[in-house]
Design an enzyme around this catalytic site. Structure first.
Site, mmCIF file in Angstrom:
data_model
loop_
_atom_site.group_PDB
_atom_site.id
_atom_site.type_symbol
_atom_site.label_atom_id
_atom_site.label_comp_id
_atom_site.label_asym_id
_atom_site.label_seq_id
_atom_site.Cartn_x
_atom_site.Cartn_y
_atom_site.Cartn_z
ATOM 1 N N SER A 102 0.832 -1.199 0.000
ATOM 2 C CA SER A 102 0.000 0.000 0.000
ATOM 3 C C SER A 102 0.873 1.258 0.000
ATOM 4 O O SER A 102 1.625 1.455 -0.952
ATOM 5 C CB SER A 102 -0.950 -0.070 1.214
ATOM 6 N N ASP A 152 -10.299 -3.753 -5.342
ATOM 7 C CA ASP A 152 -9.594 -2.969 -4.327
ATOM 8 C C ASP A 152 -10.174 -1.551 -4.318
ATOM 9 O O ASP A 152 -10.048 -0.826 -5.301
ATOM 10 C CB ASP A 152 -8.093 -2.956 -4.680
ATOM 11 N N HIS A 183 -8.365 -4.518 -0.595
ATOM 12 C CA HIS A 183 -7.023 -3.936 -0.417
ATOM 13 C C HIS A 183 -6.152 -4.800 0.506
ATOM 14 O O HIS A 183 -5.036 -4.426 0.839
ATOM 15 C CB HIS A 183 -7.180 -2.525 0.167
HETATM 16 C C1 MLT Z 1 -1.431 6.043 -0.164
HETATM 17 O O1 MLT Z 1 -1.770 7.069 0.388
HETATM 18 O O2 MLT Z 1 -0.258 5.723 -0.342
HETATM 19 C C2 MLT Z 1 -2.501 5.158 -0.660
HETATM 20 O O3 MLT Z 1 -3.731 5.811 -0.598
HETATM 21 C C3 MLT Z 1 -2.537 3.878 0.072
HETATM 22 C C4 MLT Z 1 -2.735 4.084 1.536
HETATM 23 O O4 MLT Z 1 -3.884 4.175 1.984
HETATM 24 O O5 MLT Z 1 -1.773 4.162 2.251
#
Ligand code: MLT
Length: 200
Positions: A102, A152, A183
């Site tokens: 992520s 996701d 996710h």
């Molecule tokens: C991010 O901010 O990198 C993406 O939205 C994934 C997350 O939720 O961290």
């Protein structure tokens, strides 16, 4: 940067750069590294940004909307940190494979988008396209594994296929693995990453 380093048992094995998701820390992904290759060294890093107390690797303006100036600064900070850590711990700077989930996958993706020599390869769990306004460096032959979700909610499927295309256009060898568990970082995608790694 806050981090954990674990020396591997086999000098020829890579060093895994472990990069957690939002709200995680440097301990989260340690079991994954040992599962993929127990002989590898591990450099597991904590993101330097706090969002409501949750560690991240760079700031965002909203979910999925990145602060591009901060992303550039934090990407350089991480790149420099890997170099410093390689000198301190004596691992091969040219044999680092990122494993990110992520937000951690997004900064790993941006390392690839910014530097030809940052990573030998990358395992990206549920990444987005980190930057659509930049020209990628020459990534000829760089192996990249992407695990994505058809459903996701944070990374729509086109993010994954766009990322695959952008990396391929820069010469990377990309394997895209689909799951349908939103996710989540699932054990089955970790197994798929391990199978991909074993063929490198
Ligand atoms: C991010 O901010 O990198 C993406 O939205 C994934 C997350 O939720 O961290």
């Amino acid at each position: 940067m806050e981090h954990i380093f674990q020396q591997g048992s086999r000098p020829a094995s890579p060093t895994f750069l472990m990069l957690h998701g939002t709200g995680g820390n440097e301990r989260d992904l340690l079991p994954l590294a040992g599962h993929i290759d127990p002989s590898a060294s591990v450099l597991s890093v904590r993101g330097n940004v706090l969002e409501n107390g949750m560690p991240r690797f760079f700031k965002r303006l909203a979910e999925g909307v990145f602060d591009m100036e901060d992303l550039a600064i934090r990407t350089k900070e991480l790149y420099d940190f890997i170099g410093q850590a390689s000198e301190k711990y004596g691992f091969d700077r040219s044999n680092v494979i990122a494993v990110g989930y992520s937000n951690g996958a997004n900064i790993a993706g941006n390392l690839l988008f910014t530097y030809a020599d940052a990573l030998k390869g990358a395992i990206l769990h549920h990444p987005m396209v980190p930057n659509r306004e930049t020209e990628l460096p020459d990534l000829t032959g760089t192996p990249v594994f992407i695990a994505a979700g058809t459903n996701d909610p944070i990374c729509p499927a086109e993010e994954s296929t766009d990322l695959e295309k952008l990396l391929q256009n820069a010469g990377a060898k990309v394997e895209l693995h689909w799951e349908s568990n939103g996710h989540q970082l699932t054990m089955s995608e970790v197994e798929a990453a391990k199978a991909w790694y074993s063929k490198l």
